[in-house]
Design a protein around this motif. Structure first.
Motif, short mmCIF file in Angstrom:
data_model
loop_
_atom_site.label_atom_id
_atom_site.label_comp_id
_atom_site.label_asym_id
_atom_site.label_seq_id
_atom_site.Cartn_x
_atom_site.Cartn_y
_atom_site.Cartn_z
N ILE A 68 -13.77 42.26 17.06
CA ILE A 68 -12.71 42.79 17.92
C ILE A 68 -12.61 41.88 19.14
CG2 ILE A 68 -11.87 44.74 19.28
CD1 ILE A 68 -13.59 46.57 17.48
N MET A 69 -11.53 41.13 19.22
CA MET A 69 -11.27 40.28 20.38
C MET A 69 -10.33 41.03 21.33
SD MET A 69 -13.12 37.61 19.82
CE MET A 69 -12.47 36.35 20.92
N SER A 70 -9.93 40.43 22.41
CA SER A 70 -9.13 41.14 23.41
C SER A 70 -7.73 41.51 22.91
CB SER A 70 -9.03 40.33 24.70
OG SER A 70 -8.35 39.12 24.46
N SER A 71 -7.15 40.69 22.06
CA SER A 71 -5.77 40.93 21.62
C SER A 71 -5.61 41.06 20.11
CB SER A 71 -4.87 39.78 22.10
OG SER A 71 -5.30 38.57 21.51
N HIS A 72 -6.69 40.97 19.38
CA HIS A 72 -6.61 41.02 17.93
C HIS A 72 -7.97 41.38 17.32
CE1 HIS A 72 -7.87 36.92 18.90
NE2 HIS A 72 -8.39 36.85 17.69
N VAL A 73 -7.92 41.73 16.04
CA VAL A 73 -9.13 42.07 15.30
C VAL A 73 -9.09 41.31 13.98
CG1 VAL A 73 -10.45 43.92 14.20
CG2 VAL A 73 -9.14 44.41 16.28
N HIS A 74 -10.19 40.63 13.65
CA HIS A 74 -10.34 39.99 12.35
C HIS A 74 -11.30 40.82 11.51
CE1 HIS A 74 -8.34 36.33 13.59
NE2 HIS A 74 -9.22 36.11 14.55
N MET A 75 -11.02 40.92 10.22
CA MET A 75 -11.91 41.66 9.32
C MET A 75 -11.89 41.02 7.94
SD MET A 75 -10.96 45.64 10.19
CE MET A 75 -9.20 45.43 9.99
N ILE A 76 -12.98 41.24 7.23
CA ILE A 76 -13.02 41.03 5.79
C ILE A 76 -13.21 42.42 5.20
CG2 ILE A 76 -14.27 40.05 3.83
CD1 ILE A 76 -15.03 37.68 5.61
N ILE A 77 -12.25 42.82 4.38
CA ILE A 77 -12.27 44.18 3.84
C ILE A 77 -12.05 44.19 2.32
CG2 ILE A 77 -11.50 45.25 5.99
CD1 ILE A 77 -8.68 45.50 4.71
N GLY A 78 -12.50 45.26 1.73
CA GLY A 78 -12.25 45.55 0.33
C GLY A 78 -12.14 47.06 0.21
N ARG A 79 -12.16 47.54 -1.01
CA ARG A 79 -12.07 48.99 -1.20
C ARG A 79 -13.01 49.42 -2.31
NH1 ARG A 79 -7.47 50.98 -5.12
NH2 ARG A 79 -7.87 49.48 -6.75
N ASN A 80 -13.42 50.70 -2.25
CA ASN A 80 -14.27 51.26 -3.29
C ASN A 80 -13.72 52.59 -3.78
OD1 ASN A 80 -15.27 53.47 -1.66
ND2 ASN A 80 -16.54 51.97 -0.61
N GLY A 81 -12.47 52.84 -3.49
CA GLY A 81 -11.83 54.08 -3.91
C GLY A 81 -10.48 53.79 -4.54
N GLU A 82 -9.67 54.81 -4.61
CA GLU A 82 -8.36 54.69 -5.24
C GLU A 82 -7.26 54.20 -4.29
OE1 GLU A 82 -7.72 55.05 -8.55
OE2 GLU A 82 -9.91 55.17 -8.63
N GLN A 83 -7.45 54.44 -2.98
CA GLN A 83 -6.39 54.07 -2.04
C GLN A 83 -6.21 52.56 -2.00
OE1 GLN A 83 -6.53 55.92 1.79
NE2 GLN A 83 -4.72 54.88 2.49
N PRO A 84 -4.98 52.09 -2.11
CA PRO A 84 -4.73 50.64 -2.04
C PRO A 84 -5.09 50.09 -0.66
CG PRO A 84 -2.68 51.85 -2.51
CD PRO A 84 -3.76 52.85 -2.34
N LEU A 85 -5.43 48.82 -0.62
CA LEU A 85 -5.78 48.17 0.65
C LEU A 85 -4.63 48.27 1.67
CD1 LEU A 85 -7.71 45.07 -0.67
CD2 LEU A 85 -8.62 46.87 0.79
N GLU A 86 -3.39 48.17 1.19
CA GLU A 86 -2.26 48.30 2.10
C GLU A 86 -2.26 49.67 2.79
OE1 GLU A 86 -0.77 45.80 -1.45
OE2 GLU A 86 -2.00 47.58 -1.17
N GLY A 87 -2.64 50.70 2.04
CA GLY A 87 -2.72 52.05 2.59
C GLY A 87 -3.84 52.17 3.62
N LEU A 88 -4.97 51.56 3.33
CA LEU A 88 -6.08 51.57 4.30
C LEU A 88 -5.67 50.87 5.60
CD1 LEU A 88 -9.03 50.75 1.88
CD2 LEU A 88 -8.75 52.86 3.20
N MET A 89 -5.04 49.72 5.49
CA MET A 89 -4.62 48.98 6.69
C MET A 89 -3.59 49.79 7.47
SD MET A 89 -4.63 44.97 5.53
CE MET A 89 -3.44 45.15 4.23
#
Length: 184
Positions: free
Chosen positions: A56-77
């Motif tokens: 978490i930077m001052s103006s943005h957040v970088h992440m590496i993400i995946g999923r382990n459920g049914e919800q699509p990644l777009e939905g999580l974001m």
């Protein structure tokens, strides 16, 4: 949206960036960073978010993400952005000590009115530019980039010293703010 930035395989890891509108330095306040972390914890526990790295930077957040459920990644974001937007705006409005209150509400209001998808406020830029991490080289580069961000910005000398990053998790330190799934 460019084809380069689409999530094509829901079972892959993705490098994503959430950026505050106009690159406003919102996350200079601990309260707002903690709201973001609370959202990640909730999504880990109840929505199937696999968080592998973050910063978490001052103006943005970088992440590496995946999923382990049914919800699509777009939905999580979407859910992370929506929840954090609402809670951060509530915190700004309720604050008696936020010196930038009028400025932040004005900018977020301006962005919201300019976006036909919103009616009032917008905290995050709409795109997250997900990049599929389909090779070990891409994973290594993104992980290094995420953890070096506060070093490159001159905030810390050593990446594991930055509190709001998963670098401490990867360094094996016991004092971390959120659990992550370590990429091997």
């Amino acid at each position: 949206m460019s084809r380069k930035y689409r999530i094509r395989d829901q079972d892959k890891l993705y490098f994503v960036t959430f950026t505050v509108v106009e690159w406003i330095d919102l996350f200079t306040r601990r309260e707002y960073r903690d709201i973001f972390l609370d959202s990640l914890r909730y999504c880990q526990e109840f929505k199937g978010l696999d968080l592998c790295a973050y910063c978490i930077m001052s103006s943005h957040v970088h992440m590496i993400i995946g999923r382990n459920g049914e919800q699509p990644l777009e939905g999580l974001m979407r859910d992370i952005k929506k929840f954090t937007s609402v809670k951060i705006l509530e915190a700004i409005k309720a604050s008696s000590t936020e010196s930038r209150k009028e400025f932040l509400l004005w900018y977020f209001g301006k962005a919201g009115r300019a976006n036909p998808n919103n009616t009032h406020f917008q905290v995050w830029q709409q795109h997250s530019h997900p990049i599929e991490l389909n090779t070990n080289e891409k994973v290594s580069k993104c992980l290094h980039y995420i953890h070096q961000n506060p070093v490159e910005a001159g905030i810390v000398l050593s990446q594991e010293d930055y509190l709001y990053s998963s670098a401490a998790n990867y360094a094996g330190l016991n004092e971390t703010l959120i659990d992550v799934i370590l990429i091997e």
